[in-house]
Motif scaffolding. Sequence first.
Motif, PDB file in Angstrom:
ATOM      1  N   GLY A 196    -126.922 -44.813 -49.139  1.00  0.00           N
ATOM      2  CA  GLY A 196    -128.137 -44.210 -49.579  1.00  0.00           C
ATOM      3  C   GLY A 196    -129.338 -44.204 -48.737  1.00  0.00           C
ATOM      4  O   GLY A 196    -130.218 -43.296 -48.949  1.00  0.00           O
ATOM      5  N   ARG A 197    -129.029 -44.400 -47.468  1.00  0.00           N
ATOM      6  CA  ARG A 197    -130.338 -44.329 -46.624  1.00  0.00           C
ATOM      7  C   ARG A 197    -130.566 -42.751 -46.180  1.00  0.00           C
ATOM      8  O   ARG A 197    -131.554 -42.648 -46.068  1.00  0.00           O
ATOM      9  CB  ARG A 197    -130.081 -45.029 -45.426  1.00  0.00           C
ATOM     10  N   VAL A 198    -129.484 -42.151 -46.273  1.00  0.00           N
ATOM     11  CA  VAL A 198    -129.569 -40.621 -46.049  1.00  0.00           C
ATOM     12  C   VAL A 198    -130.649 -40.006 -47.054  1.00  0.00           C
ATOM     13  O   VAL A 198    -131.308 -38.942 -46.583  1.00  0.00           O
ATOM     14  CB  VAL A 198    -128.549 -39.783 -46.015  1.00  0.00           C
ATOM     15  N   ALA A 199    -130.760 -40.489 -48.346  1.00  0.00           N
ATOM     16  CA  ALA A 199    -131.587 -40.190 -49.208  1.00  0.00           C
ATOM     17  C   ALA A 199    -133.034 -40.758 -49.310  1.00  0.00           C
ATOM     18  O   ALA A 199    -134.055 -40.426 -49.820  1.00  0.00           O
ATOM     19  CB  ALA A 199    -131.142 -40.079 -50.629  1.00  0.00           C
ATOM     20  N   ASP A 200    -133.369 -41.633 -48.188  1.00  0.00           N
ATOM     21  CA  ASP A 200    -134.736 -42.081 -48.110  1.00  0.00           C
ATOM     22  C   ASP A 200    -135.443 -41.509 -46.952  1.00  0.00           C
ATOM     23  O   ASP A 200    -135.303 -41.586 -45.788  1.00  0.00           O
ATOM     24  CB  ASP A 200    -134.242 -43.538 -47.646  1.00  0.00           C
ATOM     25  N   PRO A 201    -136.499 -40.900 -47.336  1.00  0.00           N
ATOM     26  CA  PRO A 201    -137.553 -39.966 -46.282  1.00  0.00           C
ATOM     27  C   PRO A 201    -138.162 -40.654 -45.312  1.00  0.00           C
ATOM     28  O   PRO A 201    -138.598 -40.185 -44.371  1.00  0.00           O
ATOM     29  CB  PRO A 201    -138.319 -39.241 -47.307  1.00  0.00           C
ATOM     30  N   ASP A 202    -138.252 -41.976 -45.532  1.00  0.00           N
ATOM     31  CA  ASP A 202    -138.815 -43.030 -44.779  1.00  0.00           C
ATOM     32  C   ASP A 202    -137.962 -43.443 -43.599  1.00  0.00           C
ATOM     33  O   ASP A 202    -138.295 -44.213 -42.728  1.00  0.00           O
ATOM     34  CB  ASP A 202    -139.433 -44.003 -45.504  1.00  0.00           C
ATOM     35  N   ASP A 203    -136.663 -43.519 -43.790  1.00  0.00           N
ATOM     36  CA  ASP A 203    -135.689 -43.942 -42.847  1.00  0.00           C
ATOM     37  C   ASP A 203    -135.493 -42.771 -41.757  1.00  0.00           C
ATOM     38  O   ASP A 203    -134.609 -41.903 -41.854  1.00  0.00           O
ATOM     39  CB  ASP A 203    -134.493 -44.316 -43.505  1.00  0.00           C
ATOM     40  N   HIS A 204    -135.785 -43.122 -40.310  1.00  0.00           N
ATOM     41  CA  HIS A 204    -135.439 -42.145 -39.474  1.00  0.00           C
ATOM     42  C   HIS A 204    -134.752 -42.768 -38.428  1.00  0.00           C
ATOM     43  O   HIS A 204    -134.838 -42.699 -37.201  1.00  0.00           O
ATOM     44  CB  HIS A 204    -136.861 -41.572 -38.873  1.00  0.00           C
ATOM     45  N   ALA A 205    -133.780 -43.924 -38.589  1.00  0.00           N
ATOM     46  CA  ALA A 205    -133.022 -44.491 -37.756  1.00  0.00           C
ATOM     47  C   ALA A 205    -132.115 -43.556 -37.152  1.00  0.00           C
ATOM     48  O   ALA A 205    -131.631 -42.518 -37.695  1.00  0.00           O
ATOM     49  CB  ALA A 205    -132.302 -45.737 -38.593  1.00  0.00           C
ATOM     50  N   PRO A 206    -131.660 -43.860 -35.800  1.00  0.00           N
ATOM     51  CA  PRO A 206    -130.827 -42.652 -35.050  1.00  0.00           C
ATOM     52  C   PRO A 206    -129.738 -42.615 -36.015  1.00  0.00           C
ATOM     53  O   PRO A 206    -129.136 -41.375 -35.895  1.00  0.00           O
ATOM     54  CB  PRO A 206    -130.501 -43.409 -33.851  1.00  0.00           C
ATOM     55  N   THR A 221    -128.974 -43.060 -39.194  1.00  0.00           N
ATOM     56  CA  THR A 221    -129.199 -42.237 -40.261  1.00  0.00           C
ATOM     57  C   THR A 221    -129.578 -40.544 -40.033  1.00  0.00           C
ATOM     58  O   THR A 221    -128.909 -39.937 -40.876  1.00  0.00           O
ATOM     59  CB  THR A 221    -130.324 -42.865 -41.093  1.00  0.00           C
ATOM     60  N   GLU A 222    -130.295 -40.316 -39.193  1.00  0.00           N
ATOM     61  CA  GLU A 222    -130.629 -39.020 -38.596  1.00  0.00           C
ATOM     62  C   GLU A 222    -129.270 -38.287 -38.147  1.00  0.00           C
ATOM     63  O   GLU A 222    -129.132 -37.037 -38.261  1.00  0.00           O
ATOM     64  CB  GLU A 222    -131.741 -38.988 -37.609  1.00  0.00           C
ATOM     65  N   ALA A 223    -128.396 -38.998 -37.630  1.00  0.00           N
ATOM     66  CA  ALA A 223    -127.109 -38.357 -37.185  1.00  0.00           C
ATOM     67  C   ALA A 223    -126.340 -38.015 -38.280  1.00  0.00           C
ATOM     68  O   ALA A 223    -125.675 -36.860 -38.232  1.00  0.00           O
ATOM     69  CB  ALA A 223    -126.649 -39.364 -36.288  1.00  0.00           C
ATOM     70  N   ILE A 224    -126.093 -38.692 -39.243  1.00  0.00           N
ATOM     71  CA  ILE A 224    -125.410 -38.620 -40.524  1.00  0.00           C
ATOM     72  C   ILE A 224    -126.158 -37.079 -41.231  1.00  0.00           C
ATOM     73  O   ILE A 224    -125.273 -36.381 -41.561  1.00  0.00           O
ATOM     74  CB  ILE A 224    -124.964 -39.851 -41.397  1.00  0.00           C
ATOM     75  N   ARG A 225    -127.482 -37.337 -41.220  1.00  0.00           N
ATOM     76  CA  ARG A 225    -128.076 -36.297 -41.881  1.00  0.00           C
ATOM     77  C   ARG A 225    -127.673 -35.015 -41.202  1.00  0.00           C
ATOM     78  O   ARG A 225    -127.595 -33.792 -41.870  1.00  0.00           O
ATOM     79  CB  ARG A 225    -129.551 -36.531 -41.816  1.00  0.00           C
ATOM     80  N   ALA A 226    -127.831 -34.938 -40.020  1.00  0.00           N
ATOM     81  CA  ALA A 226    -127.500 -33.774 -39.108  1.00  0.00           C
ATOM     82  C   ALA A 226    -126.047 -33.206 -39.464  1.00  0.00           C
ATOM     83  O   ALA A 226    -125.938 -31.845 -39.511  1.00  0.00           O
ATOM     84  CB  ALA A 226    -127.799 -34.142 -37.735  1.00  0.00           C
ATOM     85  N   PHE A 227    -125.167 -34.302 -39.385  1.00  0.00           N
ATOM     86  CA  PHE A 227    -123.928 -33.636 -39.586  1.00  0.00           C
ATOM     87  C   PHE A 227    -123.627 -33.128 -41.110  1.00  0.00           C
ATOM     88  O   PHE A 227    -123.269 -32.041 -41.405  1.00  0.00           O
ATOM     89  CB  PHE A 227    -122.624 -35.067 -39.660  1.00  0.00           C
ATOM     90  N   ASN A 228    -124.370 -33.861 -42.260  1.00  0.00           N
ATOM     91  CA  ASN A 228    -124.110 -33.255 -43.319  1.00  0.00           C
ATOM     92  C   ASN A 228    -124.714 -32.113 -43.548  1.00  0.00           C
ATOM     93  O   ASN A 228    -124.393 -31.208 -44.430  1.00  0.00           O
ATOM     94  CB  ASN A 228    -125.039 -34.457 -44.479  1.00  0.00           C
ATOM     95  N   ALA A 229    -126.115 -31.741 -42.979  1.00  0.00           N
ATOM     96  CA  ALA A 229    -126.736 -30.337 -42.834  1.00  0.00           C
ATOM     97  C   ALA A 229    -125.526 -29.292 -42.544  1.00  0.00           C
ATOM     98  O   ALA A 229    -125.390 -28.351 -42.724  1.00  0.00           O
ATOM     99  CB  ALA A 229    -127.895 -30.522 -42.230  1.00  0.00           C
ATOM    100  N   LEU A 230    -125.012 -29.765 -41.170  1.00  0.00           N
ATOM    101  CA  LEU A 230    -124.285 -28.937 -40.287  1.00  0.00           C
ATOM    102  C   LEU A 230    -123.039 -28.358 -41.350  1.00  0.00           C
ATOM    103  O   LEU A 230    -122.774 -27.352 -41.342  1.00  0.00           O
ATOM    104  CB  LEU A 230    -123.843 -29.423 -38.951  1.00  0.00           C
ATOM    105  N   VAL A 231    -122.162 -29.097 -41.792  1.00  0.00           N
ATOM    106  CA  VAL A 231    -121.009 -29.203 -42.518  1.00  0.00           C
ATOM    107  C   VAL A 231    -121.263 -28.223 -43.640  1.00  0.00           C
ATOM    108  O   VAL A 231    -120.692 -27.480 -44.184  1.00  0.00           O
ATOM    109  CB  VAL A 231    -120.140 -30.260 -42.602  1.00  0.00           C
ATOM    110  N   HIS A 232    -122.233 -28.460 -44.567  1.00  0.00           N
ATOM    111  CA  HIS A 232    -122.977 -27.949 -45.656  1.00  0.00           C
ATOM    112  C   HIS A 232    -123.030 -26.310 -45.455  1.00  0.00           C
ATOM    113  O   HIS A 232    -122.796 -25.404 -46.459  1.00  0.00           O
ATOM    114  CB  HIS A 232    -124.097 -28.370 -46.143  1.00  0.00           C
ATOM    115  N   GLU A 233    -123.418 -26.094 -44.291  1.00  0.00           N
ATOM    116  CA  GLU A 233    -123.824 -24.533 -43.977  1.00  0.00           C
ATOM    117  C   GLU A 233    -122.647 -23.922 -43.250  1.00  0.00           C
ATOM    118  O   GLU A 233    -122.743 -22.809 -42.644  1.00  0.00           O
ATOM    119  CB  GLU A 233    -124.998 -24.502 -43.013  1.00  0.00           C
ATOM    120  N   ASP A 234    -121.463 -24.409 -42.991  1.00  0.00           N
ATOM    121  CA  ASP A 234    -120.356 -23.970 -42.291  1.00  0.00           C
ATOM    122  C   ASP A 234    -119.458 -23.252 -42.948  1.00  0.00           C
ATOM    123  O   ASP A 234    -118.735 -23.666 -43.915  1.00  0.00           O
ATOM    124  CB  ASP A 234    -119.636 -25.329 -41.726  1.00  0.00           C
ATOM    125  N   PRO A 235    -119.470 -21.809 -42.789  1.00  0.00           N
ATOM    126  CA  PRO A 235    -118.669 -21.121 -43.722  1.00  0.00           C
ATOM    127  C   PRO A 235    -117.243 -21.086 -43.136  1.00  0.00           C
ATOM    128  O   PRO A 235    -116.564 -20.510 -43.912  1.00  0.00           O
ATOM    129  CB  PRO A 235    -119.195 -19.656 -43.383  1.00  0.00           C
TER     130      PRO A 235
END
Length: 220
Positions: A175-185, A187-201
């Motif tokens: 659940g930490r990916v949904a915590d706007p105050d969590d900027h651990a490396p 957590t940020e890496a998983i957010r970056a992956f999730n955003a990347l694949v979400h936009e991958d056609p």
Amino acid sequence: MSNLTTELDHRLQAYLRSVSLREPSLYQRLREETARLPEHNFQIAPEQGQFLALLVELMGARRILEIGSFTGYSALWMAGAMPEDGRMLCCDVNSAWTGIARRYWNEAGLGDRIELRLAPAMDTLDGLLADGACGTFDLAFIDADKANYVHYYRRCLRLVRQGGLICLDNTLWSGRVADPDDHAPETEAIRAFNALVHEDPAVTLSLVPIGDGLTLVRKR
């Protein structure tokens, strides 16, 4: 009826396993041995292992790539679901953990189906690509260091065939990916992956709320 995913408390989790899980006793023994390790939380849930095995069966997967094998539990499920001519390549860097894995793989009669490469996964993946292995795997499972998820994903996307599947663990990150105050490396890496694949056609996508979140990516 609900249009939201049902949250699992301990009682409902126990019920789910009681009516769904068909875990072989050998797999359970490995899970119990792993539970005594300080890093026991690295292991996937048994229902997630069974789900991966179902995906292998549905695909008829004969060539599987795993990045991050730990004590071999997920590999047991997937290799056990392959046809007899199937082969699995596992990447890890820890000889102690994979020593446990080898014992159970051999006891299950799967040792000859599983090749273990003890080396940084990026080196193994780049070596496969250099050797012309593009499009030769049916399924890849990524459950390793989160900082490299994007890099692993991009390489696996080249290594799996068209119509092949890439599965990535921990994409809800407790659940930490949904915590706007969590900027651990991590957590940020998983957010970056999730955003990347979400936009991958180039892929079809589903993030399944099983275990700690399992993203399924089908190469179009």
